[in-house]
Structures are given as C-alpha cells and as structure tokens.
Enzyme design. Sequence first.
Site, PDB file in Angstrom:
ATOM      1  CG  HIS A  32      12.478 -40.701 185.442  1.00 48.55           C
ATOM      2  ND1 HIS A  32      11.747 -39.858 186.414  1.00 48.55           N
ATOM      3  CD2 HIS A  32      12.588 -41.737 186.580  1.00 48.55           C
ATOM      4  CE1 HIS A  32      12.150 -40.035 187.654  1.00 48.55           C
ATOM      5  NE2 HIS A  32      13.197 -41.760 187.451  1.00 48.55           N
ATOM      6  NE  ARG A  40      13.969 -35.720 185.428  1.00 43.07           N
ATOM      7  CZ  ARG A  40      14.168 -34.680 184.705  1.00 43.07           C
ATOM      8  NH1 ARG A  40      12.779 -34.353 184.115  1.00 43.07           N
ATOM      9  NH2 ARG A  40      14.952 -34.121 183.747  1.00 43.07           N
ATOM     10  CE  LYS A  41      12.874 -38.332 181.030  1.00 47.24           C
ATOM     11  NZ  LYS A  41      14.375 -37.830 182.634  1.00 47.24           N
ATOM     12  CB  ILE A  42       5.906 -35.078 178.583  1.00 48.33           C
ATOM     13  CG1 ILE A  42       7.051 -33.545 179.391  1.00 48.33           C
ATOM     14  CG2 ILE A  42       4.396 -34.358 178.440  1.00 48.33           C
ATOM     15  CD1 ILE A  42       7.509 -33.001 177.115  1.00 48.33           C
TER      16      ILE A  42
END
Length: 181
Positions: free
Chosen positions: A144, A146-148
């Site tokens: 997603h 907002r993930k790393i």
Amino acid sequence: EFEQRLADYLNIADVVCVSSGTAALHLGLLSLGVGRGDEVIVPAFSYPASANAIELTGARPIFIDCEPGGFNVNYKSIENKITTRTKAIMVVHNFGWPVVIDKIKAIAAKHHLPIFEDAACALGSMVDDIPCGRLGELAAFSFHPRKILTTREGGAVATNDSAIAAKIRQLRNHGQIYNPG
C-alpha cells in the site's frame, strides 16, 4: 520477477503476490485451513485488516492485549487463550517493530500451532539477522502507498512451505491450478 526478487531478499522459498495486504492475510489463513468455528490468536492493537481477515474465513479472532509499555502482542497472555479450536497464532510487527518471536515460537511449538506474521509494516525489519517474514510458517506483506515498499497497492505471502505457496497460487487464481511451465 518481483516475487523472485522479494524471495531472494527474504531468503525464503516462495513469495506469492496478491491484490492487497488484506488479501494476503485472508488467503494465508485459508491456506492454513482456518474456517468456520476456528479461532485465531491476534493482537488487540493492529490495523483492522488482521482481525477482518480472520472474520472473512468464518473464524473468530481471539484478541490479546499489548505488552506493557509497548504496542506488540504480550506473549505472556497468549497461552491462556489457546483452546482446542485455536488454529493459528497471528503476530503483527506493529510499526515495523518485531514481536518477541522466540517466546511465541515456544508457545506455538508446545501447542502445535503455526505462526502467521502480519509483516505489512515490517519489510526490512529483522530479529537476529532473520528478516520479518521468515520468522513463522508464513507472512503477509502489504505494498500500500503508506508502506516501506509500495507498488501503489498489492500484497504478498512469503513462506518456506511449498504446499502453502501452491494453495495461495490456486486461491489467487479463482481456484484454478496455475502451471507456468
């Protein structure tokens, strides 16, 4: 190619990409045979997808509170919540901070339960040079925004168990067995 590169990075046998992190959690649970009437241990503090995926299988999430002064599952509270209906222990590495896996592995081994890592926020996190995603029988990742690591959306299941990987591939393909050869 992405699956193979992620498998190489994690030093794990199989990575199977799916449409989302939630799909990775859901299909991972199904690959373990979790279904109606079963229970899955899960942290009370996590993104709702962890418990929602359990509910999607027809199983019941059994919530465990956080460790004192932290935000990951309190391993000391897991064992007294295990019943004959418990099918798995789902751990969540909240904010990329790994759980106390050695204690949880001992509990899981004692009760013959698989550990399913929700490693959605933990790509790159490690425990004693072992990456999150390789600490249990299988792990779910999210890509997603907002993930790393992001692919704008998507998820993956990582495992060293070829039967789990084959089941995930079949489930992501509407039940059809995929044979690339």
